[in-house]
Scaffold this motif. Structure first.
Motif, PDB file in Angstrom:
ATOM      1  N   CYS A  51       0.831  -1.208   0.000  1.00 44.56           N
ATOM      2  CA  CYS A  51       0.000   0.000   0.000  1.00 44.56           C
ATOM      3  C   CYS A  51       0.864   1.256   0.000  1.00 44.56           C
ATOM      4  CB  CYS A  51      -0.948  -0.004   1.196  1.00 44.56           C
ATOM      5  SG  CYS A  51      -0.108   0.137   2.794  1.00 44.56           S
ATOM      6  N   HIS A  52       2.109   1.123  -0.415  1.00 46.03           N
ATOM      7  CA  HIS A  52       3.068   2.227  -0.433  1.00 46.03           C
ATOM      8  C   HIS A  52       2.554   3.404  -1.258  1.00 46.03           C
ATOM      9  CE1 HIS A  52       7.359   3.560  -1.852  1.00 46.03           C
ATOM     10  NE2 HIS A  52       6.919   4.338  -0.876  1.00 46.03           N
ATOM     11  N   ALA A  53       2.670   4.591  -0.688  1.00 46.61           N
ATOM     12  CA  ALA A  53       2.242   5.814  -1.372  1.00 46.61           C
ATOM     13  C   ALA A  53       3.166   6.958  -0.971  1.00 46.61           C
ATOM     14  CB  ALA A  53       0.798   6.148  -1.009  1.00 46.61           C
ATOM     15  N   TYR A  54       3.119   8.013  -1.750  1.00 44.04           N
ATOM     16  CA  TYR A  54       3.861   9.231  -1.444  1.00 44.04           C
ATOM     17  C   TYR A  54       2.862  10.322  -1.080  1.00 44.04           C
ATOM     18  CZ  TYR A  54       7.028   6.669  -4.569  1.00 44.04           C
ATOM     19  OH  TYR A  54       7.777   5.702  -5.181  1.00 44.04           O
ATOM     20  N   MET A  76      13.108  -1.424   2.977  1.00 37.92           N
ATOM     21  CA  MET A  76      13.275  -2.488   1.976  1.00 37.92           C
ATOM     22  C   MET A  76      12.891  -2.028   0.567  1.00 37.92           C
ATOM     23  SD  MET A  76      12.108  -5.924   4.020  1.00 37.92           S
ATOM     24  CE  MET A  76      10.398  -5.458   4.122  1.00 37.92           C
ATOM     25  N   LEU A  77      12.327  -0.836   0.442  1.00 37.98           N
ATOM     26  CA  LEU A  77      11.860  -0.333  -0.846  1.00 37.98           C
ATOM     27  C   LEU A  77      12.873   0.622  -1.462  1.00 37.98           C
ATOM     28  CD1 LEU A  77       8.163   0.396   0.174  1.00 37.98           C
ATOM     29  CD2 LEU A  77       9.052  -1.633  -0.973  1.00 37.98           C
ATOM     30  N   ASP A  78      14.111   0.187  -1.565  1.00 34.81           N
ATOM     31  CA  ASP A  78      15.195   1.045  -2.035  1.00 34.81           C
ATOM     32  C   ASP A  78      14.880   1.778  -3.329  1.00 34.81           C
ATOM     33  OD1 ASP A  78      16.732   0.261   0.099  1.00 34.81           O
ATOM     34  OD2 ASP A  78      17.811  -1.279  -1.018  1.00 34.81           O
ATOM     35  N   ASP A  79      14.348   1.074  -4.317  1.00 33.41           N
ATOM     36  CA  ASP A  79      14.147   1.657  -5.642  1.00 33.41           C
ATOM     37  C   ASP A  79      12.982   2.631  -5.719  1.00 33.41           C
ATOM     38  OD1 ASP A  79      16.266   0.115  -6.467  1.00 33.41           O
ATOM     39  OD2 ASP A  79      15.020  -1.426  -7.406  1.00 33.41           O
ATOM     40  N   THR A  80      11.990   2.465  -4.851  1.00 34.25           N
ATOM     41  CA  THR A  80      10.781   3.293  -4.970  1.00 34.25           C
ATOM     42  C   THR A  80      10.549   4.208  -3.772  1.00 34.25           C
ATOM     43  OG1 THR A  80       9.413   1.527  -4.048  1.00 34.25           O
ATOM     44  CG2 THR A  80       9.607   1.632  -6.460  1.00 34.25           C
ATOM     45  N   HIS A  82      10.731   7.297  -1.374  1.00 33.55           N
ATOM     46  CA  HIS A  82      11.018   8.730  -1.425  1.00 33.55           C
ATOM     47  C   HIS A  82      11.037   9.255   0.002  1.00 33.55           C
ATOM     48  CE1 HIS A  82       9.242   9.245  -5.751  1.00 33.55           C
ATOM     49  NE2 HIS A  82      10.252   8.411  -5.712  1.00 33.55           N
ATOM     50  N   GLU A  83      11.444  10.485   0.178  1.00 32.28           N
ATOM     51  CA  GLU A  83      11.476  11.029   1.532  1.00 32.28           C
ATOM     52  C   GLU A  83      10.079  11.254   2.107  1.00 32.28           C
ATOM     53  OE1 GLU A  83      12.606  15.633   0.609  1.00 32.28           O
ATOM     54  OE2 GLU A  83      14.240  14.171   0.555  1.00 32.28           O
ATOM     55  N   THR A  84       9.046  11.232   1.269  1.00 30.41           N
ATOM     56  CA  THR A  84       7.676  11.374   1.773  1.00 30.41           C
ATOM     57  C   THR A  84       6.883  10.074   1.639  1.00 30.41           C
ATOM     58  OG1 THR A  84       6.846  12.200  -0.345  1.00 30.41           O
ATOM     59  CG2 THR A  84       7.634  13.851   1.241  1.00 30.41           C
ATOM     60  N   SER A  85       7.573   8.938   1.611  1.00 32.23           N
ATOM     61  CA  SER A  85       6.910   7.632   1.526  1.00 32.23           C
ATOM     62  C   SER A  85       6.197   7.299   2.825  1.00 32.23           C
ATOM     63  CB  SER A  85       7.933   6.527   1.246  1.00 32.23           C
ATOM     64  OG  SER A  85       8.376   6.557  -0.071  1.00 32.23           O
ATOM     65  N   ARG A  86       5.022   6.731   2.682  1.00 31.24           N
ATOM     66  CA  ARG A  86       4.268   6.177   3.813  1.00 31.24           C
ATOM     67  C   ARG A  86       3.590   4.895   3.352  1.00 31.24           C
ATOM     68  NH1 ARG A  86       2.447   9.000   8.334  1.00 31.24           N
ATOM     69  NH2 ARG A  86       2.201   6.839   9.006  1.00 31.24           N
ATOM     70  N   LEU A  87       3.300   4.022   4.290  1.00 28.78           N
ATOM     71  CA  LEU A  87       2.400   2.909   4.032  1.00 28.78           C
ATOM     72  C   LEU A  87       1.009   3.484   4.276  1.00 28.78           C
ATOM     73  CD1 LEU A  87       4.192  -0.041   5.861  1.00 28.78           C
ATOM     74  CD2 LEU A  87       4.356   0.652   3.462  1.00 28.78           C
ATOM     75  N   SER A  88       0.175   3.470   3.260  1.00 22.67           N
ATOM     76  CA  SER A  88      -1.124   4.141   3.398  1.00 22.67           C
ATOM     77  C   SER A  88      -1.992   3.517   4.485  1.00 22.67           C
ATOM     78  CB  SER A  88      -1.854   4.203   2.055  1.00 22.67           C
ATOM     79  OG  SER A  88      -2.137   2.919   1.553  1.00 22.67           O
ATOM     80  N   CYS A  89      -1.734   2.268   4.830  1.00 27.81           N
ATOM     81  CA  CYS A  89      -2.498   1.636   5.915  1.00 27.81           C
ATOM     82  C   CYS A  89      -2.169   2.250   7.269  1.00 27.81           C
ATOM     83  CB  CYS A  89      -2.268   0.126   5.949  1.00 27.81           C
ATOM     84  SG  CYS A  89      -0.609  -0.388   6.451  1.00 27.81           S
ATOM     85  N   GLN A  90      -1.053   2.946   7.364  1.00 33.73           N
ATOM     86  CA  GLN A  90      -0.630   3.543   8.628  1.00 33.73           C
ATOM     87  C   GLN A  90      -0.944   5.039   8.711  1.00 33.73           C
ATOM     88  OE1 GLN A  90       0.737   1.497  11.236  1.00 33.73           O
ATOM     89  NE2 GLN A  90      -0.329   0.196   9.756  1.00 33.73           N
ATOM     90  N   VAL A  91      -1.538   5.591   7.663  1.00 32.59           N
ATOM     91  CA  VAL A  91      -1.896   7.014   7.671  1.00 32.59           C
ATOM     92  C   VAL A  91      -3.330   7.126   8.162  1.00 32.59           C
ATOM     93  CG1 VAL A  91      -2.123   9.130   6.326  1.00 32.59           C
ATOM     94  CG2 VAL A  91      -0.304   7.486   5.776  1.00 32.59           C
ATOM     95  N   GLU A  92      -3.479   7.672   9.345  1.00 36.85           N
ATOM     96  CA  GLU A  92      -4.792   7.820   9.949  1.00 36.85           C
ATOM     97  C   GLU A  92      -5.454   9.108   9.476  1.00 36.85           C
ATOM     98  OE1 GLU A  92      -4.475   7.509  14.193  1.00 36.85           O
ATOM     99  OE2 GLU A  92      -3.396   5.619  14.077  1.00 36.85           O
ATOM    100  N   TRP A  93      -6.781   9.066   9.369  1.00 36.19           N
ATOM    101  CA  TRP A  93      -7.565  10.222   8.971  1.00 36.19           C
ATOM    102  C   TRP A  93      -7.323  11.371   9.935  1.00 36.19           C
ATOM    103  CZ3 TRP A  93     -11.199  13.444  11.026  1.00 36.19           C
ATOM    104  CH2 TRP A  93     -11.973  14.187  10.132  1.00 36.19           C
ATOM    105  N   SER A  94      -7.214  12.547   9.392  1.00 35.30           N
ATOM    106  CA  SER A  94      -7.098  13.757  10.192  1.00 35.30           C
ATOM    107  C   SER A  94      -7.608  14.919   9.355  1.00 35.30           C
ATOM    108  CB  SER A  94      -5.630  14.001  10.573  1.00 35.30           C
ATOM    109  OG  SER A  94      -5.461  15.303  11.081  1.00 35.30           O
ATOM    110  N   GLU A  95      -8.329  15.827   9.980  1.00 35.40           N
ATOM    111  CA  GLU A  95      -8.791  17.018   9.262  1.00 35.40           C
ATOM    112  C   GLU A  95      -7.615  17.794   8.688  1.00 35.40           C
ATOM    113  OE1 GLU A  95     -11.346  19.300  11.814  1.00 35.40           O
ATOM    114  OE2 GLU A  95     -13.090  18.089  11.284  1.00 35.40           O
ATOM    115  N   ASP A  96      -6.450  17.677   9.330  1.00 37.55           N
ATOM    116  CA  ASP A  96      -5.244  18.364   8.850  1.00 37.55           C
ATOM    117  C   ASP A  96      -4.808  17.879   7.473  1.00 37.55           C
ATOM    118  OD1 ASP A  96      -5.109  19.817  11.195  1.00 37.55           O
ATOM    119  OD2 ASP A  96      -3.583  18.536  12.105  1.00 37.55           O
TER     120      ASP A  96
END
Length: 108
Positions: A51-54, A76-80, A82-96
């Motif tokens: 679920c990798h996303a930037y 482990m995702l050397d090739d893809t 970025h400095e703003t990479s996140r696993l989208s499953c770990q990004v919690e909803w926030s009004e921000d």
């Protein structure tokens, strides 16, 4: 129930503005509900990285950063990665995160 909207850029570069994200969902759940090709093989448990996303830099900062488990997988995702990479499953909803730009990372 509250919701915000984000802009999503898919793997083909197609940009979609106004994608709704409900307050009870992770970013991954919102993306899969909108039929984006997120495998989420582990079911959102931060153990597969499919679920990798930037996030745009401001949204990355507002998302709270990565924990050790997420960081280990991202390393482990050397090739893809970025400095703003996140696993989208770990990004919690926030009004921000209203108006954030999310780019779905290439499949590895």
């Amino acid at each position: 129930m509250s919701s915000i909207t984000v802009t999503v850029i898919d793997r083909e570069g197609t940009r979609t503005e106004g994608v709704d994200w409900k307050d009870y969902e992770s970013l991954m759940e919102a993306l899969t509900r909108h039929k984006y090709p997120i495998l989420a093989t582990c079911g959102g448990n931060a153990s597969c990285s499919t679920c990798h996303a930037y996030l745009d830099p401001e949204a990355f900062r507002k998302s709270g950063g990565t924990n050790e488990e997420e960081e280990d997988l991202l390393e482990m995702l050397d090739d893809t990665r970025h400095e703003t990479s996140r696993l989208s499953c770990q990004v919690e909803w926030s009004e921000d995160l209203d108006g954030a730009e999310v780019t779905i990372a290439p499949e590895w």
